[in-house]
Write a protein that holds these residues in place. Sequence first.
Motif, PDB file in Angstrom:
ATOM      1  N   ILE A  69       0.863  -1.177   0.000  1.00 25.55           N
ATOM      2  CA  ILE A  69       0.000   0.000   0.000  1.00 25.55           C
ATOM      3  C   ILE A  69       0.901   1.229   0.000  1.00 25.55           C
ATOM      4  CG2 ILE A  69      -1.818   1.240   1.235  1.00 25.55           C
ATOM      5  CD1 ILE A  69      -2.590  -1.587   0.155  1.00 25.55           C
ATOM      6  N   LEU A  70       0.677   2.083  -0.965  1.00 25.57           N
ATOM      7  CA  LEU A  70       1.499   3.280  -1.118  1.00 25.57           C
ATOM      8  C   LEU A  70       0.693   4.527  -0.772  1.00 25.57           C
ATOM      9  CD1 LEU A  70       3.105   2.305  -4.531  1.00 25.57           C
ATOM     10  CD2 LEU A  70       4.141   2.115  -2.261  1.00 25.57           C
ATOM     11  N   PRO A  71       1.366   5.607  -0.420  1.00 24.14           N
ATOM     12  CA  PRO A  71       0.649   6.849  -0.100  1.00 24.14           C
ATOM     13  C   PRO A  71       0.186   7.562  -1.372  1.00 24.14           C
ATOM     14  CG  PRO A  71       2.997   7.193   0.121  1.00 24.14           C
ATOM     15  CD  PRO A  71       2.801   5.729  -0.185  1.00 24.14           C
ATOM     16  N   LEU A  72      -0.693   6.881  -2.094  1.00 23.06           N
ATOM     17  CA  LEU A  72      -1.221   7.403  -3.351  1.00 23.06           C
ATOM     18  C   LEU A  72      -2.737   7.524  -3.258  1.00 23.06           C
ATOM     19  CD1 LEU A  72       0.797   5.137  -5.819  1.00 23.06           C
ATOM     20  CD2 LEU A  72       1.331   7.493  -5.147  1.00 23.06           C
ATOM     21  N   GLU A  84      -9.554   9.784   0.124  1.00 21.36           N
ATOM     22  CA  GLU A  84     -10.125  10.911   0.856  1.00 21.36           C
ATOM     23  C   GLU A  84      -9.117  12.053   0.957  1.00 21.36           C
ATOM     24  OE1 GLU A  84     -11.576   6.992   2.246  1.00 21.36           O
ATOM     25  OE2 GLU A  84      -9.605   7.887   2.307  1.00 21.36           O
ATOM     26  N   ALA A  85      -9.627  13.267   0.909  1.00 25.07           N
ATOM     27  CA  ALA A  85      -8.765  14.430   1.145  1.00 25.07           C
ATOM     28  C   ALA A  85      -8.350  14.397   2.615  1.00 25.07           C
ATOM     29  CB  ALA A  85      -9.516  15.718   0.831  1.00 25.07           C
ATOM     30  N   PHE A  86      -7.076  14.623   2.876  1.00 22.67           N
ATOM     31  CA  PHE A  86      -6.585  14.558   4.254  1.00 22.67           C
ATOM     32  C   PHE A  86      -6.785  15.889   4.951  1.00 22.67           C
ATOM     33  CE2 PHE A  86      -3.132  14.984   7.419  1.00 22.67           C
ATOM     34  CZ  PHE A  86      -3.591  14.015   8.298  1.00 22.67           C
ATOM     35  N   ASP A 112     -10.255  14.132  13.097  1.00 24.58           N
ATOM     36  CA  ASP A 112     -11.116  13.384  12.179  1.00 24.58           C
ATOM     37  C   ASP A 112     -10.346  12.915  10.947  1.00 24.58           C
ATOM     38  OD1 ASP A 112     -13.297  13.658  13.876  1.00 24.58           O
ATOM     39  OD2 ASP A 112     -14.048  15.444  12.846  1.00 24.58           O
ATOM     40  N   GLY A 113      -9.476  13.773  10.422  1.00 17.47           N
ATOM     41  CA  GLY A 113      -8.669  13.391   9.265  1.00 17.47           C
ATOM     42  C   GLY A 113      -7.710  12.259   9.589  1.00 17.47           C
ATOM     43  N   ALA A 114      -7.104  12.328  10.765  1.00 16.58           N
ATOM     44  CA  ALA A 114      -6.193  11.260  11.188  1.00 16.58           C
ATOM     45  C   ALA A 114      -6.964   9.958  11.403  1.00 16.58           C
ATOM     46  CB  ALA A 114      -5.460  11.671  12.459  1.00 16.58           C
ATOM     47  N   ARG A 115      -8.178  10.071  11.930  1.00 13.99           N
ATOM     48  CA  ARG A 115      -8.996   8.879  12.167  1.00 13.99           C
ATOM     49  C   ARG A 115      -9.381   8.212  10.853  1.00 13.99           C
ATOM     50  NH1 ARG A 115      -9.405   5.430  16.309  1.00 13.99           N
ATOM     51  NH2 ARG A 115      -9.598   3.830  14.768  1.00 13.99           N
ATOM     52  N   VAL A 116      -9.737   9.015   9.859  1.00 12.50           N
ATOM     53  CA  VAL A 116     -10.075   8.465   8.542  1.00 12.50           C
ATOM     54  C   VAL A 116      -8.869   7.713   7.976  1.00 12.50           C
ATOM     55  CG1 VAL A 116     -10.584   9.100   6.142  1.00 12.50           C
ATOM     56  CG2 VAL A 116     -11.884  10.134   8.008  1.00 12.50           C
ATOM     57  N   MET A 117      -7.690   8.318   8.090  1.00 12.43           N
ATOM     58  CA  MET A 117      -6.468   7.689   7.587  1.00 12.43           C
ATOM     59  C   MET A 117      -6.171   6.394   8.345  1.00 12.43           C
ATOM     60  SD  MET A 117      -3.859   8.218   5.407  1.00 12.43           S
ATOM     61  CE  MET A 117      -4.023   9.944   5.084  1.00 12.43           C
ATOM     62  N   LEU A 118      -6.271   6.436   9.662  1.00 14.82           N
ATOM     63  CA  LEU A 118      -6.014   5.248  10.474  1.00 14.82           C
ATOM     64  C   LEU A 118      -7.011   4.136  10.149  1.00 14.82           C
ATOM     65  CD1 LEU A 118      -4.543   3.746  12.724  1.00 14.82           C
ATOM     66  CD2 LEU A 118      -6.033   4.906  14.359  1.00 14.82           C
ATOM     67  N   ASP A 119      -8.280   4.494   9.999  1.00 16.89           N
ATOM     68  CA  ASP A 119      -9.293   3.490   9.664  1.00 16.89           C
ATOM     69  C   ASP A 119      -8.998   2.836   8.322  1.00 16.89           C
ATOM     70  OD1 ASP A 119     -10.491   4.180  12.042  1.00 16.89           O
ATOM     71  OD2 ASP A 119     -12.233   5.157  11.127  1.00 16.89           O
TER      72      ASP A 119
END
Length: 90
Positions: A43-46, A52-54, A59-66
Amino acid sequence: MSGWFGDNAECPIDRPSQEWIDWRWAWLIKQFGAERAKSVPVILPLEEFFPEAFEKDYDGARVMLDRVCEYMGLTPETIELNLYQDQNLV
C-alpha cells in the motif's frame, strides 16, 4: 561482471535506519506471519489507496487510520488514536 546497479552500489538507508526497518519487519512477521507479509499488496501513499482528502485534525487522522486498519484486516474500532502537539516549536 558488473551488477545491475554497478560495482559500487550502496544501500541508500543509513545503518540505524536499516536496523530499525529490519526490527519492525521482524515484529510484523512475528505478529502476522511470514505468509501474510508475502501475500498482501504493498500500500502506497497514493490517491488510489487513500482517496479521501486529508484534513490535519483528529477526524482526518482517524479516517487515515481506519483506512490503514482496513488494509491490514484489523477492526478500526479496536485501535485507539491519540494526537499530541509538539511542545518544541522553534
